[in-house]
Write an enzyme that holds these catalytic residues in place. Structure first.
Site, PDB file in Angstrom:
ATOM      1  N   LEU A 155       6.206 -12.153  12.518  1.00 36.62           N
ATOM      2  CA  LEU A 155       6.038 -11.828  14.052  1.00 36.62           C
ATOM      3  C   LEU A 155       6.050 -10.563  14.531  1.00 36.62           C
ATOM      4  CD1 LEU A 155       5.809 -14.121  16.524  1.00 36.62           C
ATOM      5  CD2 LEU A 155       8.429 -13.774  16.635  1.00 36.62           C
ATOM      6  N   ILE A 158       1.020  -8.430  15.889  1.00 34.45           N
ATOM      7  CA  ILE A 158      -0.182  -9.327  16.037  1.00 34.45           C
ATOM      8  C   ILE A 158       0.515 -10.810  16.179  1.00 34.45           C
ATOM      9  CG2 ILE A 158      -2.003 -10.687  14.990  1.00 34.45           C
ATOM     10  CD1 ILE A 158      -2.486  -7.826  13.307  1.00 34.45           C
ATOM     11  N   SER A 179      13.929 -10.739   9.314  1.00 33.96           N
ATOM     12  CA  SER A 179      15.132 -10.377  10.375  1.00 33.96           C
ATOM     13  C   SER A 179      14.889 -11.396  11.720  1.00 33.96           C
ATOM     14  CB  SER A 179      15.220  -9.129  10.831  1.00 33.96           C
ATOM     15  OG  SER A 179      13.972  -8.593  11.495  1.00 33.96           O
ATOM     16  N   ILE A 232      -4.598 -15.097   8.317  1.00 34.54           N
ATOM     17  CA  ILE A 232      -5.021 -13.942   8.879  1.00 34.54           C
ATOM     18  C   ILE A 232      -4.428 -12.608   8.824  1.00 34.54           C
ATOM     19  CG2 ILE A 232      -3.569 -13.729  11.071  1.00 34.54           C
ATOM     20  CD1 ILE A 232      -7.365 -13.807  11.473  1.00 34.54           C
ATOM     21  N   ARG A 234      -2.902 -11.252   4.713  1.00 31.28           N
ATOM     22  CA  ARG A 234      -3.581 -10.675   3.603  1.00 31.28           C
ATOM     23  C   ARG A 234      -3.777 -11.745   2.541  1.00 31.28           C
ATOM     24  NH1 ARG A 234      -5.492  -6.978   5.605  1.00 31.28           N
ATOM     25  NH2 ARG A 234      -5.123  -4.685   5.235  1.00 31.28           N
ATOM     26  N   GLU A 263     -11.531  -9.921  -2.177  1.00 25.08           N
ATOM     27  CA  GLU A 263     -12.610  -9.898  -1.386  1.00 25.08           C
ATOM     28  C   GLU A 263     -13.433  -8.702  -1.924  1.00 25.08           C
ATOM     29  OE1 GLU A 263     -10.966  -8.848   2.588  1.00 25.08           O
ATOM     30  OE2 GLU A 263      -9.571 -10.567   2.398  1.00 25.08           O
ATOM     31  N   HIS A 281     -13.165 -12.032   6.725  1.00 26.58           N
ATOM     32  CA  HIS A 281     -12.436 -10.855   7.108  1.00 26.58           C
ATOM     33  C   HIS A 281     -12.928 -10.330   8.337  1.00 26.58           C
ATOM     34  CE1 HIS A 281      -9.247  -8.116   5.562  1.00 26.58           C
ATOM     35  NE2 HIS A 281      -9.135  -7.902   6.874  1.00 26.58           N
TER      36      HIS A 281
HETATM   37  P1  NAP Z   1       3.404  -5.339  12.100  1.00 27.16           P
HETATM   38  O1  NAP Z   1       3.811  -5.270  13.418  1.00 27.16           O
HETATM   39  O2  NAP Z   1       4.155  -4.660  11.041  1.00 27.16           O
HETATM   40  O3  NAP Z   1       3.966  -7.077  11.606  1.00 27.16           O
HETATM   41  C1  NAP Z   1       4.470  -7.560  10.384  1.00 27.16           C
HETATM   42  C2  NAP Z   1       5.381  -8.569  10.472  1.00 27.16           C
HETATM   43  O4  NAP Z   1       5.479  -9.010   9.157  1.00 27.16           O
HETATM   44  C3  NAP Z   1       6.792  -8.008  11.138  1.00 27.16           C
HETATM   45  O5  NAP Z   1       7.330  -8.943  12.010  1.00 27.16           O
HETATM   46  C4  NAP Z   1       7.598  -8.110   9.831  1.00 27.16           C
HETATM   47  O6  NAP Z   1       8.977  -8.698  10.392  1.00 27.16           O
HETATM   48  C5  NAP Z   1       7.135  -9.081   8.869  1.00 27.16           C
HETATM   49  N1  NAP Z   1       7.017  -8.823   7.486  1.00 27.16           N
HETATM   50  C6  NAP Z   1       6.792  -7.204   6.775  1.00 27.16           C
HETATM   51  N2  NAP Z   1       7.234  -7.496   5.655  1.00 27.16           N
HETATM   52  C7  NAP Z   1       7.461  -8.621   5.425  1.00 27.16           C
HETATM   53  C8  NAP Z   1       8.331  -9.240   4.322  1.00 27.16           C
HETATM   54  N3  NAP Z   1       8.152  -8.788   2.928  1.00 27.16           N
HETATM   55  N4  NAP Z   1       8.848 -10.536   4.236  1.00 27.16           N
HETATM   56  C9  NAP Z   1       8.611 -11.426   5.411  1.00 27.16           C
HETATM   57  N5  NAP Z   1       8.276 -10.651   6.584  1.00 27.16           N
HETATM   58  C10 NAP Z   1       7.769  -9.386   6.674  1.00 27.16           C
HETATM   59  O7  NAP Z   1       2.212  -5.678  11.587  1.00 27.16           O
HETATM   60  P2  NAP Z   1       1.054  -6.091  12.411  1.00 27.16           P
HETATM   61  O8  NAP Z   1       0.084  -5.036  13.084  1.00 27.16           O
HETATM   62  O9  NAP Z   1       1.205  -7.449  13.182  1.00 27.16           O
HETATM   63  O10 NAP Z   1      -0.048  -6.401  11.326  1.00 27.16           O
HETATM   64  C11 NAP Z   1       0.295  -7.339  10.261  1.00 27.16           C
HETATM   65  C12 NAP Z   1      -0.628  -7.717   9.054  1.00 27.16           C
HETATM   66  O11 NAP Z   1      -1.773  -8.308   9.557  1.00 27.16           O
HETATM   67  C13 NAP Z   1      -1.036  -6.274   8.535  1.00 27.16           C
HETATM   68  O12 NAP Z   1      -0.411  -5.763   7.656  1.00 27.16           O
HETATM   69  C14 NAP Z   1      -2.505  -6.832   7.961  1.00 27.16           C
HETATM   70  O13 NAP Z   1      -2.231  -7.007   6.587  1.00 27.16           O
HETATM   71  C15 NAP Z   1      -2.991  -8.086   8.805  1.00 27.16           C
HETATM   72  N6  NAP Z   1      -4.208  -7.734   9.633  1.00 27.16           N
HETATM   73  C16 NAP Z   1      -5.187  -8.442   9.121  1.00 27.16           C
HETATM   74  C17 NAP Z   1      -6.302  -8.441   9.782  1.00 27.16           C
HETATM   75  C18 NAP Z   1      -7.529  -9.245   9.811  1.00 27.16           C
HETATM   76  O14 NAP Z   1      -8.772  -8.797  10.230  1.00 27.16           O
HETATM   77  N7  NAP Z   1      -7.491 -10.199   9.265  1.00 27.16           N
HETATM   78  C19 NAP Z   1      -6.607  -7.083  11.023  1.00 27.16           C
HETATM   79  C20 NAP Z   1      -5.251  -6.571  11.025  1.00 27.16           C
HETATM   80  C21 NAP Z   1      -4.252  -6.837  10.367  1.00 27.16           C
HETATM   81  P3  NAP Z   1      10.391  -8.289   9.722  1.00 27.16           P
HETATM   82  O15 NAP Z   1      10.493  -6.634   9.799  1.00 27.16           O
HETATM   83  O16 NAP Z   1      11.511  -8.855  10.680  1.00 27.16           O
HETATM   84  O17 NAP Z   1      10.519  -8.763   8.384  1.00 27.16           O
END
Ligand code: NAP
Length: 322
Positions: A155, A158, A179, A232, A234, A263, A281
């Site tokens: 959470l 995105i 967290s 959506i 990885r 991919e 993707h």
């Molecule tokens: P973000 O703001 O950093 O959010 C990532 C979330 O994942 C955070 O809430 C974090 O919460 C949680 N997290 C991180 N590491 C974790 C772990 N080891 N175990 C459990 N929870 C974990 O990033 P975002 O901007 O939302 O982007 C998230 C991901 O979406 C990117 O890293 C990318 O891989 C993917 N993405 C995909 C596309 C697509 O085209 N499909 C496009 C953009 C992004 P906590 O810190 O509380 O754990």
């Protein structure tokens, strides 16, 4: 536009909007066009101070070793599991990504993928195009969004944009992460517990060692035969063999996937499954959003070399201004 006296290595093709701006500001070396990439690196390596990187090309220690004067890697995308950011940080190299500017687009795609998967819209369209409608209606879908519980894994930026949209659908919302954000949504500290307590999971988890194949047989069993899995985030977060088995034997009902482990290669067995909706993707893939990401990449590169202030450094390289 002021020309900056710096050599940049562009390792992946990322659209004219980005490339034109980099060309206008820097001396660029396009690795993706090089007939012999190793020869290009050997020739220009010592002069390179900046790098523009993209999703399918890894930036590892081996590559960094060949660029002794590298100062900054600007990554096209918010996920930067393609870059060894920890090693970069240890060498004093800054890594930047493109957060926020893509969150709304990716959230739109996630919601579209969820509806397509739950209500079988792509399958219904294939039914129509195959001329089957004249022989009878498409079967009623067993699944619906009505009275369902949504679990969001990851959470973050995105994930919160997805939650905002999901609220308007009347879905109850829970989440999993490292967290408890104490934000009114129900928090689960394990993925399995989340899976046991929701009907649909949308995963927005980042890639990397900590989340590698975190979706395994146990999690799919916990999600259960009425459950839907949407990814959506990885592809590396999913044990694809376990998912294929779960979709095949009814351990889970359906899946909607925008991302895959290798991919652009997608397992044949996954492509053959009628209860999987698959996208190549395209989460952030509109001209509008890709241009916004490109602008942020260029601005990071420019700001670093003009005033030592990268705009969006990643957590592993939180460098103060020069
Ligand atoms: P973000 O703001 O950093 O959010 C990532 C979330 O994942 C955070 O809430 C974090 O919460 C949680 N997290 C991180 N590491 C974790 C772990 N080891 N175990 C459990 N929870 C974990 O990033 P975002 O901007 O939302 O982007 C998230 C991901 O979406 C990117 O890293 C990318 O891989 C993917 N993405 C995909 C596309 C697509 O085209 N499909 C496009 C953009 C992004 P906590 O810190 O509380 O754990």
């Amino acid at each position: 536009m002021t020309k900056i006296d710096v050599d940049i290595l562009v390792i992946a093709k990322m659209g004219d909007y980005v490339q034109d701006q980099l060309d206008a500001r820097f001396r660029t070396h396009k690795l993706y066009e090089a007939a012999d990439p190793d020869a290009m690196i050997a020739e220009v390596g010592p002069s390179i101070r900046g790098m523009a990187a993209g999703a399918h090309r890894n930036v590892d220690i081996e590559l960094m070793d060949k660029l002794p004067n590298l100062e900054i890697v600007t990554n096209f995308g918010v996920g930067y599991d393609n870059v060894d950011a920890k090693s970069a940080g240890a060498r004093g190299i800054i890594v930047t990504n493109t957060p926020d500017v893509l969150s709304e687009e990716v959230a739109d795609t996630a919601i579209g993928l969820m509806i397509n998967t739950v209500r079988e819209l792509p399958q219904a369209e294939q039914f129509l195009r195959a001329g089957k409608w004249t022989s009878g209606n498409y079967p009623l879908t067993q699944n619906t969004l009505r009275e369902k519980r949504l679990g969001i894994a990851g959470l973050g930026r995105i994930g919160k944009s997805i939650a905002k949209r999901a609220e308007s659908f009347g879905l109850s919302i829970a989440y999993y992460g490292r967290s408890d954000q104490k934000n009114g949504y129900t928090f689960y500290e394990s993925l399995k517990a989340l899976a046991e307590n929701v009907d649909i999971i949308i995963s927005v988890l980042p890639g990397g060692a900590a989340t590698n194949k975190i979706y395994n047989k146990d999690v799919f069993e916990a999600l259960g035969p009425e459950g839907t899995f949407i990814n959506i985030g990885r592809g590396s977060t999913v044990d694809e063999d376990a998912l294929i088995a779960a979709l095949t034997d009814g351990t889970v009902r359906s899946a909607g996937l925008d991302v895959f482990d290798h991919e652009p290669h997608v397992p044949e067995a996954l492509m053959a499954l009628p209860n999987a909706v698959l996208l190549p993707h395209v989460g952030s893939a509109s001209v509008y959003t890709r241009n916004a990401m490109g602008q942020l990449l260029v601005d990071n590169q420019t700001n670093w070399f003009e005033n030592g202030k990268p705009l969006t450094p990643v957590a592993e390289t939180p460098f103060p201004a020069k």
